[in-house]
Design a protein around this motif. Structure first.
Motif, PDB file in Angstrom:
ATOM      1  N   ILE A 171       0.847  -1.193   0.000  1.00 21.76           N
ATOM      2  CA  ILE A 171       0.000   0.000   0.000  1.00 21.76           C
ATOM      3  C   ILE A 171       0.882   1.242   0.000  1.00 21.76           C
ATOM      4  CG2 ILE A 171      -1.667   1.358   1.333  1.00 21.76           C
ATOM      5  CD1 ILE A 171      -2.834  -1.259   2.366  1.00 21.76           C
ATOM      6  N   ILE A 172       0.563   2.162  -0.883  1.00 18.78           N
ATOM      7  CA  ILE A 172       1.211   3.477  -0.887  1.00 18.78           C
ATOM      8  C   ILE A 172       0.264   4.459  -0.220  1.00 18.78           C
ATOM      9  CG2 ILE A 172       2.118   5.353  -2.290  1.00 18.78           C
ATOM     10  CD1 ILE A 172       2.740   3.337  -4.469  1.00 18.78           C
ATOM     11  N   VAL A 173       0.756   5.192   0.766  1.00 22.07           N
ATOM     12  CA  VAL A 173      -0.074   6.175   1.458  1.00 22.07           C
ATOM     13  C   VAL A 173       0.643   7.521   1.436  1.00 22.07           C
ATOM     14  CG1 VAL A 173       0.896   5.609   3.733  1.00 22.07           C
ATOM     15  CG2 VAL A 173      -1.358   6.656   3.577  1.00 22.07           C
ATOM     16  N   TYR A 174      -0.134   8.582   1.329  1.00 22.73           N
ATOM     17  CA  TYR A 174       0.429   9.931   1.225  1.00 22.73           C
ATOM     18  C   TYR A 174       0.202  10.664   2.547  1.00 22.73           C
ATOM     19  CZ  TYR A 174       0.308   8.372  -3.559  1.00 22.73           C
ATOM     20  OH  TYR A 174       0.481   7.620  -4.705  1.00 22.73           O
ATOM     21  N   ARG A 175       1.319  10.902   3.265  1.00 25.47           N
ATOM     22  CA  ARG A 175       1.232  11.444   4.621  1.00 25.47           C
ATOM     23  C   ARG A 175       0.452  12.750   4.656  1.00 25.47           C
ATOM     24  NH1 ARG A 175       3.784  11.364   9.788  1.00 25.47           N
ATOM     25  NH2 ARG A 175       5.092   9.570   9.275  1.00 25.47           N
ATOM     26  N   ASN A 176       0.642  13.611   3.690  1.00 22.32           N
ATOM     27  CA  ASN A 176      -0.031  14.910   3.699  1.00 22.32           C
ATOM     28  C   ASN A 176      -1.543  14.803   3.496  1.00 22.32           C
ATOM     29  OD1 ASN A 176       2.434  16.125   4.117  1.00 22.32           O
ATOM     30  ND2 ASN A 176       2.760  16.645   1.964  1.00 22.32           N
ATOM     31  N   SER A 177      -2.005  13.638   3.047  1.00 20.11           N
ATOM     32  CA  SER A 177      -3.449  13.461   2.845  1.00 20.11           C
ATOM     33  C   SER A 177      -4.129  12.930   4.103  1.00 20.11           C
ATOM     34  CB  SER A 177      -3.709  12.500   1.679  1.00 20.11           C
ATOM     35  OG  SER A 177      -3.305  11.183   2.015  1.00 20.11           O
ATOM     36  N   LEU A 178      -3.355  12.546   5.106  1.00 19.83           N
ATOM     37  CA  LEU A 178      -3.912  11.972   6.328  1.00 19.83           C
ATOM     38  C   LEU A 178      -4.539  13.064   7.190  1.00 19.83           C
ATOM     39  CD1 LEU A 178      -0.978   9.543   7.060  1.00 19.83           C
ATOM     40  CD2 LEU A 178      -3.319   8.850   6.571  1.00 19.83           C
ATOM     41  N   PRO A 179      -5.832  12.987   7.460  1.00 16.88           N
ATOM     42  CA  PRO A 179      -6.519  14.034   8.228  1.00 16.88           C
ATOM     43  C   PRO A 179      -6.161  13.974   9.713  1.00 16.88           C
ATOM     44  CG  PRO A 179      -8.046  12.256   7.703  1.00 16.88           C
ATOM     45  CD  PRO A 179      -6.752  11.919   7.022  1.00 16.88           C
ATOM     46  N   LEU A 180      -5.699  15.089  10.236  1.00 17.17           N
ATOM     47  CA  LEU A 180      -5.275  15.190  11.635  1.00 17.17           C
ATOM     48  C   LEU A 180      -5.973  16.377  12.277  1.00 17.17           C
ATOM     49  CD1 LEU A 180      -3.269  14.294  13.923  1.00 17.17           C
ATOM     50  CD2 LEU A 180      -1.634  15.923  12.925  1.00 17.17           C
TER      51      LEU A 180
END
Length: 295
Positions: A191-200
């Motif tokens: 799985i490729i995940v984009y850290r900046n897209s993770l809602p915090l």
């Protein structure tokens, strides 16, 4: 599904229903019955037992789950109260959603924000410490209500009923990063995940920064991970939002590589190859309640 709840004292009864019910719901099955074992330290007051059982009762009632049995005892085998819950649901075996069925090309959707459970626990277990470190009471109060977001039953059953998902998983210990690694491992994919897209959320960001905890690696019950068929991804997002559930596309499923999860950001690219991701909040919590450290 059976789950021991050891990462909180204040929210023990609430988590004792919500966390194992999530594990049934991500199969696309409505949890219906629970059997609860409560293990108490010998010095536990009766008022504490009443508090735990009231939380169990109220949360089960809210989620339309019946507590059908269980066991309670005092024991010196535990250092703090522990709840062990067995959750049961019945459904059509042909329609069960498996964590092991993520397909190449699926987009990974995450509901709500990351670190929800950790935020609630920190706000309620370490309130005094947070205030001493300058965190406003308003932020702490908002964060202490995050337990209300921990159930993923609504969104999991909704996505399953529309046939949008190939696989679902609820990240717990080790956070969203562990959840992604487990999803990839079970499905024999990467799985490729984009850290900046993770809602915090702002509350999570503030509270975790006090303890220097990575929001990707801390308890994250309340955030549903769903491998959604690409052609249905935006329909799934619209459906969730119409039902009041925020959701974000955070990554994609690809063929198996020499890693489980690839985390991409502007600063660096990180690779996770081990299915086990250590949860720093669990370590902090255990050391604090065992007397190994003070805050």
């Amino acid at each position: 599904h059976t789950d021991p709840i050891t990462g909180s004292v204040d929210l023990l009864g609430i988590l004792g229903i919500m966390v194992p019910s999530n594990d049934i719901a991500v199969r696309g099955i409505k949890p219906s019955w629970a059997s609860i074992t409560i293990l108490l330290t010998p010095d536990t007051e009766e008022s504490e037992i009443d508090r735990i059982t009231k939380q169990l009762h109220d949360t089960a009632k809210e989620l339309e789950i019946m507590i059908i049995g269980g066991h309670t005892e005092y024991t010196d085998a535990v250092k703090r109260p522990v709840v062990v819950s067995t959750m049961i649901g019945v459904g059509d075996k042909r329609k069960i959603i498996s964590t092991s069925n993520a397909q190449v090309g699926d987009l990974v959707i995450l509901t709500k924000t990351i670190g929800i459970e950790a935020t609630a626990i920190i706000a309620r277990e370490f309130r005094e410490f947070l205030e001493k470190r300058g965190v406003s009471r308003n932020i702490i109060e908002k964060a202490s209500r995050y337990y209300e977001k921990i159930s993923v039953m609504k969104e999991a059953l909704l996505l399953a009923s529309y046939g949008y998902v190939n696989a679902m998983h609820d990240p717990t210990e080790g956070g969203v990063l562990a959840g992604l690694a487990e999803l990839a491992y079970a499905s024999n994919k990467s799985i490729i995940v984009y850290r900046n897209s993770l809602p915090l959320s702002e509350e999570t960001k503030i509270l975790l920064s006090v303890f220097h905890l990575d929001p990707l690696r801390v308890l994250s019950s309340g955030s549903l991970l769903a491998a959604v068929k690409k052609r249905y991804a935006h329909e799934a997002l619209d459906l969730l939002r119409q039902e009041g559930v925020e959701a974000t596309i955070i990554g994609e499923v690809i063929d198996k590589r020499d890693y489980l999860v690839k985390i991409v950001s502007e600063e660096k690219t990180e690779f996770i190859s081990n299915i086990y991701v250590e949860d720093p909040l669990i370590e902090l919590f255990n050391k604090y309640y065992s007397g190994e450290m003070s805050l």
